[in-house]
Write a protein that holds these residues in place. Structure first.
Motif, PDB file in Angstrom:
ATOM      1  N   ARG A  36      88.247  95.788 -73.131  1.00 42.96           N
ATOM      2  CA  ARG A  36      89.275  96.259 -74.532  1.00 42.96           C
ATOM      3  C   ARG A  36      90.718  95.642 -73.979  1.00 42.96           C
ATOM      4  O   ARG A  36      91.763  95.869 -74.869  1.00 42.96           O
ATOM      5  CB  ARG A  36      89.712  97.659 -75.049  1.00 42.96           C
ATOM      6  N   LEU A  37      91.162  95.528 -73.149  1.00 42.01           N
ATOM      7  CA  LEU A  37      92.605  94.484 -72.360  1.00 42.01           C
ATOM      8  C   LEU A  37      93.245  94.803 -73.301  1.00 42.01           C
ATOM      9  O   LEU A  37      94.707  94.332 -73.993  1.00 42.01           O
ATOM     10  CB  LEU A  37      92.192  94.687 -70.768  1.00 42.01           C
ATOM     11  N   ALA A  38      93.345  93.254 -74.209  1.00 43.88           N
ATOM     12  CA  ALA A  38      93.811  92.228 -74.399  1.00 43.88           C
ATOM     13  C   ALA A  38      93.993  93.185 -76.066  1.00 43.88           C
ATOM     14  O   ALA A  38      95.185  92.518 -76.436  1.00 43.88           O
ATOM     15  CB  ALA A  38      93.109  91.034 -74.628  1.00 43.88           C
ATOM     16  N   ALA A  39      93.009  93.676 -75.998  1.00 41.12           N
ATOM     17  CA  ALA A  39      92.975  94.045 -77.606  1.00 41.12           C
ATOM     18  C   ALA A  39      94.036  95.145 -77.721  1.00 41.12           C
ATOM     19  O   ALA A  39      94.306  95.960 -78.348  1.00 41.12           O
ATOM     20  CB  ALA A  39      92.009  94.361 -78.012  1.00 41.12           C
ATOM     21  N   ASP A  40      94.534  96.527 -76.428  1.00 49.51           N
ATOM     22  CA  ASP A  40      95.476  97.268 -76.359  1.00 49.51           C
ATOM     23  C   ASP A  40      96.566  96.403 -76.287  1.00 49.51           C
ATOM     24  O   ASP A  40      97.599  97.783 -76.498  1.00 49.51           O
ATOM     25  CB  ASP A  40      94.532  97.656 -75.408  1.00 49.51           C
ATOM     26  N   LEU A  41      96.869  96.000 -75.185  1.00 49.44           N
ATOM     27  CA  LEU A  41      98.216  95.320 -74.905  1.00 49.44           C
ATOM     28  C   LEU A  41      98.279  95.235 -76.257  1.00 49.44           C
ATOM     29  O   LEU A  41      99.277  95.172 -76.869  1.00 49.44           O
ATOM     30  CB  LEU A  41      97.859  93.943 -74.078  1.00 49.44           C
ATOM     31  N   ALA A  42      97.742  94.066 -76.977  1.00 48.38           N
ATOM     32  CA  ALA A  42      98.417  94.090 -78.342  1.00 48.38           C
ATOM     33  C   ALA A  42      98.405  94.846 -79.492  1.00 48.38           C
ATOM     34  O   ALA A  42      99.874  94.628 -80.022  1.00 48.38           O
ATOM     35  CB  ALA A  42      97.321  93.075 -79.451  1.00 48.38           C
ATOM     36  N   GLN A  43      97.583  95.871 -79.299  1.00 47.44           N
ATOM     37  CA  GLN A  43      98.023  97.278 -80.302  1.00 47.44           C
ATOM     38  C   GLN A  43      99.092  98.196 -79.892  1.00 47.44           C
ATOM     39  O   GLN A  43     100.637  98.382 -80.642  1.00 47.44           O
ATOM     40  CB  GLN A  43      96.773  97.856 -80.537  1.00 47.44           C
ATOM     41  N   ALA A  44      99.813  97.755 -78.373  1.00 46.42           N
ATOM     42  CA  ALA A  44     101.357  98.889 -77.822  1.00 46.42           C
ATOM     43  C   ALA A  44     102.382  98.250 -77.733  1.00 46.42           C
ATOM     44  O   ALA A  44     102.648  98.319 -78.340  1.00 46.42           O
ATOM     45  CB  ALA A  44     100.430  98.614 -76.102  1.00 46.42           C
ATOM     46  N   ASN A  45     101.875  96.465 -77.810  1.00 44.17           N
ATOM     47  CA  ASN A  45     102.667  95.542 -78.635  1.00 44.17           C
ATOM     48  C   ASN A  45     103.170  95.575 -79.704  1.00 44.17           C
ATOM     49  O   ASN A  45     104.931  95.996 -79.511  1.00 44.17           O
ATOM     50  CB  ASN A  45     102.533  94.008 -78.069  1.00 44.17           C
ATOM     51  N   GLN A  46     102.477  95.847 -80.990  1.00 45.17           N
ATOM     52  CA  GLN A  46     102.551  95.412 -82.359  1.00 45.17           C
ATOM     53  C   GLN A  46     103.205  97.402 -82.239  1.00 45.17           C
ATOM     54  O   GLN A  46     104.451  98.082 -83.106  1.00 45.17           O
ATOM     55  CB  GLN A  46     101.705  95.821 -83.177  1.00 45.17           C
ATOM     56  N   CYS A  47     102.789  98.208 -81.374  1.00 42.69           N
ATOM     57  CA  CYS A  47     103.632  99.747 -81.235  1.00 42.69           C
ATOM     58  C   CYS A  47     105.223  99.988 -81.778  1.00 42.69           C
ATOM     59  O   CYS A  47     105.796 100.624 -82.268  1.00 42.69           O
ATOM     60  CB  CYS A  47     103.037 100.876 -81.419  1.00 42.69           C
ATOM     61  N   GLU A  48     105.122  99.013 -80.279  1.00 40.02           N
ATOM     62  CA  GLU A  48     106.014  99.187 -79.678  1.00 40.02           C
ATOM     63  C   GLU A  48     107.602  98.650 -80.828  1.00 40.02           C
ATOM     64  O   GLU A  48     108.994  98.666 -80.754  1.00 40.02           O
ATOM     65  CB  GLU A  48     106.592  98.040 -78.604  1.00 40.02           C
ATOM     66  N   ALA A  49     107.298  97.404 -81.163  1.00 42.13           N
ATOM     67  CA  ALA A  49     107.988  96.883 -82.063  1.00 42.13           C
ATOM     68  C   ALA A  49     107.845  97.785 -83.451  1.00 42.13           C
ATOM     69  O   ALA A  49     108.835  97.762 -84.496  1.00 42.13           O
ATOM     70  CB  ALA A  49     107.371  95.637 -83.637  1.00 42.13           C
ATOM     71  N   GLN A  50     106.989  98.257 -84.074  1.00 42.48           N
ATOM     72  CA  GLN A  50     106.941  99.377 -85.422  1.00 42.48           C
ATOM     73  C   GLN A  50     108.331 100.957 -85.055  1.00 42.48           C
ATOM     74  O   GLN A  50     108.907 101.374 -85.474  1.00 42.48           O
ATOM     75  CB  GLN A  50     105.803 100.051 -86.069  1.00 42.48           C
ATOM     76  N   ALA A  51     108.003 100.897 -83.535  1.00 43.71           N
ATOM     77  CA  ALA A  51     108.694 102.504 -83.018  1.00 43.71           C
ATOM     78  C   ALA A  51     110.550 101.953 -83.144  1.00 43.71           C
ATOM     79  O   ALA A  51     111.118 102.381 -84.023  1.00 43.71           O
ATOM     80  CB  ALA A  51     108.008 102.888 -82.066  1.00 43.71           C
ATOM     81  N   LEU A  52     110.551 100.733 -82.843  1.00 42.94           N
ATOM     82  CA  LEU A  52     111.721 100.027 -83.007  1.00 42.94           C
ATOM     83  C   LEU A  52     112.343  99.898 -84.505  1.00 42.94           C
ATOM     84  O   LEU A  52     113.212 100.550 -84.642  1.00 42.94           O
ATOM     85  CB  LEU A  52     112.331  98.528 -82.888  1.00 42.94           C
ATOM     86  N   PHE A  53     111.565  99.971 -85.464  1.00 47.74           N
ATOM     87  CA  PHE A  53     111.870  99.207 -86.827  1.00 47.74           C
ATOM     88  C   PHE A  53     112.087 101.436 -87.883  1.00 47.74           C
ATOM     89  O   PHE A  53     113.078 101.616 -88.632  1.00 47.74           O
ATOM     90  CB  PHE A  53     111.099  99.252 -87.103  1.00 47.74           C
ATOM     91  N   ALA A  54     111.128 101.715 -86.827  1.00 46.86           N
ATOM     92  CA  ALA A  54     111.605 103.083 -87.531  1.00 46.86           C
ATOM     93  C   ALA A  54     113.191 103.448 -86.964  1.00 46.86           C
ATOM     94  O   ALA A  54     113.334 104.982 -88.026  1.00 46.86           O
ATOM     95  CB  ALA A  54     110.107 104.057 -87.097  1.00 46.86           C
ATOM     96  N   CYS A  55     113.175 103.423 -85.819  1.00 45.09           N
ATOM     97  CA  CYS A  55     114.465 103.581 -85.046  1.00 45.09           C
ATOM     98  C   CYS A  55     115.780 103.225 -86.275  1.00 45.09           C
ATOM     99  O   CYS A  55     116.812 104.051 -86.075  1.00 45.09           O
ATOM    100  CB  CYS A  55     114.911 103.293 -84.042  1.00 45.09           C
ATOM    101  N   LEU A  56     115.507 101.745 -86.758  1.00 42.38           N
ATOM    102  CA  LEU A  56     116.644 100.755 -87.213  1.00 42.38           C
ATOM    103  C   LEU A  56     116.197 101.799 -88.774  1.00 42.38           C
ATOM    104  O   LEU A  56     117.203 101.893 -89.202  1.00 42.38           O
ATOM    105  CB  LEU A  56     116.409  99.618 -87.670  1.00 42.38           C
ATOM    106  N   ASP A  57     115.671 101.921 -89.123  1.00 44.85           N
ATOM    107  CA  ASP A  57     115.450 102.648 -90.707  1.00 44.85           C
ATOM    108  C   ASP A  57     116.086 103.860 -90.335  1.00 44.85           C
ATOM    109  O   ASP A  57     116.633 104.034 -91.345  1.00 44.85           O
ATOM    110  CB  ASP A  57     114.034 103.061 -90.970  1.00 44.85           C
ATOM    111  N   ASP A  58     116.691 104.465 -88.744  1.00 44.67           N
ATOM    112  CA  ASP A  58     116.720 106.033 -89.011  1.00 44.67           C
ATOM    113  C   ASP A  58     118.104 105.484 -88.734  1.00 44.67           C
ATOM    114  O   ASP A  58     119.213 106.461 -88.973  1.00 44.67           O
ATOM    115  CB  ASP A  58     116.539 106.779 -88.012  1.00 44.67           C
TER     116      ASP A  58
END
Length: 148
Positions: free
Chosen positions: A125-147
């Motif tokens: 699951r290593l690659a899939a987990d990293l891809a999910q964490a990568n996407q979560c990182e981008a989503q967290a940034l966008f949440a910050c930008l929305d604020d």
């Protein structure tokens, strides 16, 4: 590089805040998402442990993650930039961020097609987990930008 996002971006220059809000409103920006796989029969490729290590090395997932991390850091550094600098750099950086997230997801999808012998489920699951964490990182940034 691990990036911890604050609940807010901290002190954001007034001019930068206005520029970010204007860009987000004008561009209708949303967090990048990896394309969901199309329904199809996926053929798994059995590989030895040595071949699995080679697949991971060739995929170079850490480099792809580093590209996302570096882009996020550049975006975060814009919080103290002038409105003109934000207006000029932010669209390009957001585009680069989206490209990076999609690229890592695509590579992770290819890596996940390999089925290594004598490898734990967590390693598979290593690659899939990293891809999910990568996407979560981008989503967290966008949440910050929305604020902003």
């Amino acid at each position: 590089m691990d990036i911890v996002f604050p609940g807010q971006l901290g002190t954001v220059e007034r001019e930068s805040r206005a520029a970010v809000q204007a860009l987000i409103g004008r561009l209708d920006l949303t967090a990048p998402r990896a394309q969901p796989p199309e329904p199809q029969d996926v053929a798994f490729i059995p590989v030895t442990r040595a071949q699995w290590k080679s697949v991971l090395k060739d995929a170079d997932l850490p480099r792809l993650q580093q590209e996302t991390d570096e882009t996020v850091m550049e975006i975060l550094l814009l919080r103290t930039a002038s409105g003109a600098a934000v207006g000029k750099r932010l669209p390009e950086l957001l585009q680069r961020l989206g490209t990076s997230v999609v690229a890592l997801s695509a590579v992770a999808g290819e890596v996940s097609r390999f089925s290594p012998s004598r490898t734990s489920a967590a390693e598979r699951r290593l690659a899939a987990d990293l891809a999910q964490a990568n996407q979560c990182e981008a989503q967290a940034l966008f949440a910050c930008l929305d604020d902003v």
